[in-house]
Design an enzyme around this catalytic site. Sequence first.
Site: not given
Length: 385
Positions: A224, A228, A288-289
Amino acid sequence: MLDYYKLDLIARKNKKFTSLTSDIFEYVRQFYPCLGRISLVTIDGDCLSTYHTEDIAPSDQSLEFEEIVIRQGSSIEQIISQSQYRIINNINQLPDNRHVQMLKTSGYVSSLAYPVVHHDKVISIIFFNSKTPHLFQNNEIKKDFFYVAQIIATLQILVFERQSHFDKLLTIALKIGHERDPETAQHLVRIGRYSEALARLLTKHKPEITTEFIHRIKCYAPFHDIGKYRIPDEVLFSTNTFSSAERAIMNKHTIYGEEIIANVVDMADLTNIPSEEVTFLKNIIRHHHEAFDGTGHPDGLSNVHIPLEARIVTLADVFDALLTKRPYKDPWTLDQVIEFVKAKSGYLFDPLCVQVLLENLDEMMTIRQTFADEPSEEHRLSTCV
């Protein structure tokens, strides 16, 4: 007897594995109408997990979504350890459990279990169930079903190899990203396990959840935050409250993650990976955010417009993050986490996912304890386990 040439033609159609299995099942039943069920289960450690089932009889479908512990010394354990098939002439002879009861209730009386072997290891088992006793004892009939089993096994091994190739490429990308990610490897494993457990539990409420869905979310939930990798150090490793500009930069990791997966797919020979497989993974990474009330990012989706797999991972991720020590915070107590999750139900989280998580906290905490952080192994990654 079956027409093996016709079976081969069916198996060569350009369809996904589950559709081919369905076509094979229907063809075989023209010759053996007493055959009512074919089930393929995969082996996951010391458990069996249903991958796909064709069944003409109404049965307790919830059992398809439960893992079965492999008992030492059982006939299933022998199938796996000795790579040998098993014939049951009378299902009443099996030790009684919920699955045996389900087979009996559906009218099945005989069974053939056939191991799928890949590189000298049993990776799954194909079960045939019939309403005729002693069916698989007849040599000619047994020959037919061994041929069917070999076809299904070959198809499943192709799926397994394609998936393994895809998973290895993804894991390389994840490891590269994880070198810069302050999260522990065990956090990623826990996200997969929480998400899998929630998906299994949600099957009682969500008919769209299939056994394939459960296998996918366990494997793909750990990816997920792969985006980053592209977030600058001064933002990624900051222990201060983000400014609005820093928050905007961090929020881009969902978009970056989707781009990384697209690059992996484009650069590798993944033409045989089903498009829905890649879409499922991208949905988790990109969404997922999102927030259930529409206030999330990157697309401001709300309610059921957020893919279910993303709604599940959102809750699993936050649940574990709050319980875990981070550079910028101490771990929350379980009571604090429960209070937060309840307060955010319907706002950040899908209320049904929250309900299922809170009703099964013992299972979630067992997962957390089983896959607890190990500082000495902080960078050891294991996703599809």
